[in-house]
Design an enzyme around this catalytic site. Structure first.
Site, PDB file in Angstrom:
ATOM      1  N   CYS A  55      43.602  36.624  44.358  1.00 48.83           N
ATOM      2  CA  CYS A  55      43.792  38.012  45.184  1.00 48.83           C
ATOM      3  C   CYS A  55      44.885  38.143  46.246  1.00 48.83           C
ATOM      4  O   CYS A  55      45.599  39.185  46.329  1.00 48.83           O
ATOM      5  CB  CYS A  55      42.318  39.440  45.545  1.00 48.83           C
ATOM      6  SG  CYS A  55      41.669  38.188  46.766  1.00 48.83           S
ATOM      7  N   ARG A  57      47.479  35.695  46.270  1.00 46.80           N
ATOM      8  CA  ARG A  57      47.998  34.012  46.573  1.00 46.80           C
ATOM      9  C   ARG A  57      48.345  33.995  45.407  1.00 46.80           C
ATOM     10  O   ARG A  57      46.835  33.355  43.579  1.00 46.80           O
ATOM     11  CB  ARG A  57      47.522  33.465  47.088  1.00 46.80           C
ATOM     12  CG  ARG A  57      45.909  31.912  46.193  1.00 46.80           C
ATOM     13  CD  ARG A  57      45.934  30.050  46.424  1.00 46.80           C
ATOM     14  NE  ARG A  57      45.752  30.589  48.064  1.00 46.80           N
ATOM     15  CZ  ARG A  57      46.632  29.734  49.025  1.00 46.80           C
ATOM     16  NH1 ARG A  57      47.199  28.924  48.955  1.00 46.80           N
ATOM     17  NH2 ARG A  57      45.954  29.727  50.246  1.00 46.80           N
ATOM     18  N   GLU A 125      35.737  30.764  52.858  1.00 42.57           N
ATOM     19  CA  GLU A 125      35.006  31.151  51.653  1.00 42.57           C
ATOM     20  C   GLU A 125      34.738  30.579  50.172  1.00 42.57           C
ATOM     21  O   GLU A 125      35.057  29.397  49.455  1.00 42.57           O
ATOM     22  CB  GLU A 125      35.951  32.451  51.377  1.00 42.57           C
ATOM     23  CG  GLU A 125      37.253  31.705  51.200  1.00 42.57           C
ATOM     24  CD  GLU A 125      37.496  31.897  49.931  1.00 42.57           C
ATOM     25  OE1 GLU A 125      36.716  32.359  48.624  1.00 42.57           O
ATOM     26  OE2 GLU A 125      39.165  31.646  49.075  1.00 42.57           O
ATOM     27  N   GLN A 127      34.582  31.498  47.213  1.00 47.13           N
ATOM     28  CA  GLN A 127      35.454  32.011  46.457  1.00 47.13           C
ATOM     29  C   GLN A 127      36.117  31.117  45.021  1.00 47.13           C
ATOM     30  O   GLN A 127      36.900  30.694  44.089  1.00 47.13           O
ATOM     31  CB  GLN A 127      35.010  33.127  45.631  1.00 47.13           C
ATOM     32  CG  GLN A 127      34.463  34.223  46.556  1.00 47.13           C
ATOM     33  CD  GLN A 127      34.826  35.844  46.063  1.00 47.13           C
ATOM     34  OE1 GLN A 127      36.260  35.794  46.369  1.00 47.13           O
ATOM     35  NE2 GLN A 127      33.667  36.235  45.999  1.00 47.13           N
ATOM     36  N   GLY A 200      43.347  49.058  44.790  1.00 46.46           N
ATOM     37  CA  GLY A 200      43.582  47.905  44.108  1.00 46.46           C
ATOM     38  C   GLY A 200      42.392  48.298  42.845  1.00 46.46           C
ATOM     39  O   GLY A 200      41.694  48.323  42.832  1.00 46.46           O
ATOM     40  N   GLY A 202      42.488  44.489  41.252  1.00 44.50           N
ATOM     41  CA  GLY A 202      42.160  43.059  41.106  1.00 44.50           C
ATOM     42  C   GLY A 202      40.843  42.781  41.323  1.00 44.50           C
ATOM     43  O   GLY A 202      39.959  43.178  41.194  1.00 44.50           O
ATOM     44  N   MET A 204      39.048  41.135  43.585  1.00 48.94           N
ATOM     45  CA  MET A 204      38.171  41.382  43.864  1.00 48.94           C
ATOM     46  C   MET A 204      37.519  42.816  44.189  1.00 48.94           C
ATOM     47  O   MET A 204      36.326  43.104  44.964  1.00 48.94           O
ATOM     48  CB  MET A 204      38.712  41.651  45.956  1.00 48.94           C
ATOM     49  CG  MET A 204      39.845  40.251  46.355  1.00 48.94           C
ATOM     50  SD  MET A 204      37.386  39.165  46.225  1.00 48.94           S
ATOM     51  CE  MET A 204      37.292  39.786  47.891  1.00 48.94           C
TER      52      MET A 204
END
Length: 233
Positions: A55, A57, A125, A127, A200, A202, A204
Site C-alpha cells: 500500500c 511502496r 509493523e 505485515q 481507496g 488497496g 489495507m
C-alpha cells in the site's frame, strides 16, 4: 556470494518519495501480474526479477543478464515500460528524486531493512514480512526470480526474524490497520451516529474495515475513483 551481490539492483519508490499517482501507476493488478512481469523481465533483459507492491511502496529487485549494473538505466527502462508503451497503466508526475536506487551491498542492506520493517512507515509493523514473502513466492513460482535473488531473500527472512527477536520488535506487534483503529476508537465512541468513509481500494482497505467493525457498529462507506477495483475486493 560476493560476485552475485555485485549483480543486484533495487529500484524503489514509496510514500514520501513518490506520489500516490506514481505508486498506483506502477502497481500491476493481481490478475495480470505474472504476465506483465514476464514482459517486463524480457524488456529489461534481466536474468532475475522480483516485484514488491504494498500500500505504500513499489520495488523492483533485478539481476541483469550481462554487463555492469546501472540502476539509473534500469529505472529509466522500467518507466519506459510503464509509461511509454502499450503497457501504459496511468499517468503520474515524478522526478529522479521520486526513486531510490540501490546496487550491490547497498541493495542487500536495503532489502534487509525493508523485510525487517526498519524502513516502514511504522517501524516494527508486522505485515511487511508476509507481503515480501508473498511477492517473492509469486516471482519464484513463475520463473521470474532465480538462484541469486532466492538466496538473497532467504537471507533477508532470517535477518528479519533475528531483528524481531533480538530487538523485541515482535513483542508488541503493530500494523497500519491497528494504528488506525487506535486513532479512531475515541472519535467513534463519542460519535455513535457517525459514518466512516474509507478512501481507496488497496490491500489495507479490508483490514481497516475489519478492525473498525470488531469494536464499532458504524456504517462504513468505501470510496474509490472507479468501481472496478472495489468489485474485485
Amino acid at each position: 556470494m560476493k560476485d552475485m551481490i555485485s549483480k543486484i539492483a533495487i529500484i524503489s519508490t514509496k510514500i514520501g518519495k513518490g506520489s500516490l499517482d506514481l505508486l498506483e501507476s506502477l502497481t500491476i493488478p493481481a490478475d495480470i501480474r505474472t504476465e506483465k512481469l514476464t514482459e517486463l523481465k524480457d524488456y529489461l533483459g534481466a536474468a532475475e526479477l522480483v516485484y514488491l507492491s504494498t500500500c505504500n511502496r513499489v520495488e523492483f529487485a533485478v539481476v541483469m543478464q550481462s554487463g555492469d549494473i546501472n540502476p539509473s538505466s534500469i529505472r529509466n527502462k522500467i518507466l519506459d515500460f510503464f509509461f511509454s508503451s502499450s503497457n501504459v497503466s496511468g499517468k503520474a508526475n515524478f522526478e529522479p528524486e521520486s526513486f531510490q536506487l540501490y546496487s550491490g551491498h547497498d541493495a542487500v542492506k536495503h532489502l534487509f531493512y525493508v523485510t525487517a520493517s526498519l524502513d516502514s512507515v511504522v517501524i516494527g509493523e508486522s505485515q511487511i514480512l508476509g507481503q515480501v514473502k508473498e511477492c517473492h513466492r509469486l516471482c519464484s513460482d513463475n520463473s521470474l526470480s532465480g538462484p541469486i535473488l532466492d538466496r538473497l531473500f532467504a537471507a533477508a527472512y532470517k535477518s528479519a526474524k533475528l531483528v524481531r527477536t533480538e530487538a523485541e520488535l515482535g513483542k508488541y506487534p503493530v500494523s497500519m490497520a491497528s494504528l488506525v483503529a487506535l486513532k479512531t476508537d475515541g472519535l467513534l465512541n463519542n460519535m455513535p451516529e457517525a459514518v466512516v468513509a474509507i478512501i481507496g481500494s488497496g490491500p489495507m482497505t479490508p483490514k481497516v474495515a475489519e478492525v473498525i467493525r470488531k469494536k464499532h457498529r458504524h456504517q462504513i462507506l468505501f470510496v474509490n475513483r472507479t468501481t472496478d477495483k472495489m468489485t474485485q475486493e
